[in-house]
Design an enzyme around this catalytic site. Sequence first.
Site, PDB file in Angstrom:
ATOM      1  N   ASP A 122      23.407  52.711  71.539  1.00 10.27           N
ATOM      2  CA  ASP A 122      22.428  52.311  71.468  1.00 10.27           C
ATOM      3  C   ASP A 122      20.993  52.265  72.346  1.00 10.27           C
ATOM      4  O   ASP A 122      21.301  52.907  73.342  1.00 10.27           O
ATOM      5  CB  ASP A 122      23.344  51.196  72.124  1.00 10.27           C
ATOM      6  CG  ASP A 122      22.446  49.806  73.419  1.00 10.27           C
ATOM      7  OD1 ASP A 122      21.288  49.525  72.770  1.00 10.27           O
ATOM      8  OD2 ASP A 122      22.954  49.173  74.371  1.00 10.27           O
ATOM      9  N   VAL A 123      19.683  52.350  71.696  1.00 12.31           N
ATOM     10  CA  VAL A 123      18.845  53.066  72.471  1.00 12.31           C
ATOM     11  C   VAL A 123      18.067  52.490  73.663  1.00 12.31           C
ATOM     12  O   VAL A 123      17.551  52.577  74.326  1.00 12.31           O
ATOM     13  CB  VAL A 123      17.480  52.790  71.221  1.00 12.31           C
ATOM     14  CG1 VAL A 123      17.581  53.970  70.008  1.00 12.31           C
ATOM     15  CG2 VAL A 123      17.552  51.561  70.822  1.00 12.31           C
ATOM     16  N   LYS A 177       5.836  44.809  69.131  1.00 12.17           N
ATOM     17  CA  LYS A 177       5.477  45.595  68.757  1.00 12.17           C
ATOM     18  C   LYS A 177       4.196  46.102  68.878  1.00 12.17           C
ATOM     19  O   LYS A 177       3.339  47.748  68.339  1.00 12.17           O
ATOM     20  CB  LYS A 177       5.972  44.613  67.170  1.00 12.17           C
ATOM     21  CG  LYS A 177       6.976  45.025  66.307  1.00 12.17           C
ATOM     22  CD  LYS A 177       7.623  46.355  66.318  1.00 12.17           C
ATOM     23  CE  LYS A 177       9.169  46.535  65.715  1.00 12.17           C
ATOM     24  NZ  LYS A 177       9.803  47.653  65.442  1.00 12.17           N
ATOM     25  N   TYR A 219       8.244  38.793  69.046  1.00 12.80           N
ATOM     26  CA  TYR A 219       8.423  39.964  68.292  1.00 12.80           C
ATOM     27  C   TYR A 219       7.311  40.585  68.406  1.00 12.80           C
ATOM     28  O   TYR A 219       6.648  41.744  68.098  1.00 12.80           O
ATOM     29  CB  TYR A 219       8.927  39.977  66.696  1.00 12.80           C
ATOM     30  CG  TYR A 219       8.778  40.707  65.994  1.00 12.80           C
ATOM     31  CD1 TYR A 219       9.365  41.702  66.061  1.00 12.80           C
ATOM     32  CD2 TYR A 219       7.417  41.047  65.073  1.00 12.80           C
ATOM     33  CE1 TYR A 219       9.319  42.616  64.715  1.00 12.80           C
ATOM     34  CE2 TYR A 219       7.992  41.670  63.857  1.00 12.80           C
ATOM     35  CZ  TYR A 219       8.820  42.938  63.872  1.00 12.80           C
ATOM     36  OH  TYR A 219       9.031  44.092  63.062  1.00 12.80           O
ATOM     37  N   ASN A 243      12.972  54.414  64.913  1.00  8.62           N
ATOM     38  CA  ASN A 243      13.328  52.669  63.814  1.00  8.62           C
ATOM     39  C   ASN A 243      13.356  51.836  64.097  1.00  8.62           C
ATOM     40  O   ASN A 243      13.240  51.045  63.475  1.00  8.62           O
ATOM     41  CB  ASN A 243      13.105  53.334  62.478  1.00  8.62           C
ATOM     42  CG  ASN A 243      13.507  52.527  61.393  1.00  8.62           C
ATOM     43  OD1 ASN A 243      12.754  51.954  60.942  1.00  8.62           O
ATOM     44  ND2 ASN A 243      15.349  52.383  61.315  1.00  8.62           N
TER      45      ASN A 243
END
Length: 270
Positions: free
Chosen positions: A80-81, A179, A175, A107
Amino acid sequence: MTPAFPVPRSATAPPPFPSRFSGASVLVTGAGSGLGRALALGFAAEGASLTLAGRGREALEETAALIGAAGTGAAVSPTDVSDPAAVGRLVARAVERFGSLDVAVNNAGVFRGGAPLTELSDADWATLFDVNVTGVFHCLREEIALMRAQPSGGAIVNIASNLGAHRRFPGLAGYIASKAAVSALTRAAALDHAAEGVRINAVSPGPADTAMSLRPGESPADRAERMKAQSPLGRVSSTEEIVAAVLHLASPAASSTIGADLVVDGGAAA
C-alpha cells in the site's frame, strides 16, 4: 555524479538478448493490471528484472507469471503506497533480491470522479491524495535515498495524467488536483536531486486501452466511437505507446532529460 546506468547487478540469470535494460533492477507500482502490467512486461521484454508492487498479491502473481514466460526475473511485493513503512520495505526488498534499484516507475493510482466538487466526499478526496500524491511522495523519498547512494544513480518515472496540469474537465476536480500535484512534485524533486545522479521525469497519459478509460456501463466499442469525436488522433492510446514513452525516459537515451512531463494523449491537450 554521472550515472553509468545500466550496471548489470542482477542476482538472476542474464536475459536472453541484450537490450536497454539488460541487467537492470526495475520497480513498478500498480503492476497488477492495466498500464502497470503493461509497463512491467515492457521492461521485462528488454531484459530487466522486476519488483512488482500493488495491493493484490493474486494480480501481481499473474503479472509475474507473464514475465516468467518471457525469461526474466520478477519478485512480487504487495504494498500500500500510502503506508510509508510499507514503501520502505518494498524498496529494501527490491535491493535485497536484485542487488540494486536502477529504475522505478511510480504508477499506482486511483480514480474518483463524475460529480461536481460540492459532491466530492471527504473520503474520496482523501483517497485520491493518499494514493496519487502521498503515495508517490513516499515512493520518491525511498527510491531517491537508495539511488543517490549508488555509483550508477538511477531513473524514476512518475505516471501523472493529461488531466491535471495539462487539461481539465467538469466533474473531476479531485482527480485533476491530485494529478497536477504529481506533475509539480516530479519537477521539484527532479531539481532537488539531479546533481546526485537521480533523473526524475513524468509521463502524462490520456485515455488508454485500459479499463480505467471506460465510463460506467461503456463498452470498448462505445469508447471507440466517443474517442473519434474527443481525440484529435481519433482513438485511445495503446498501452504499448505509453510504455514506449516511459521506457525512453528511463533509458540512457534520455540521460539529459530531467523534470520533463511527457504528454501521451493523441493530441487532446495540444
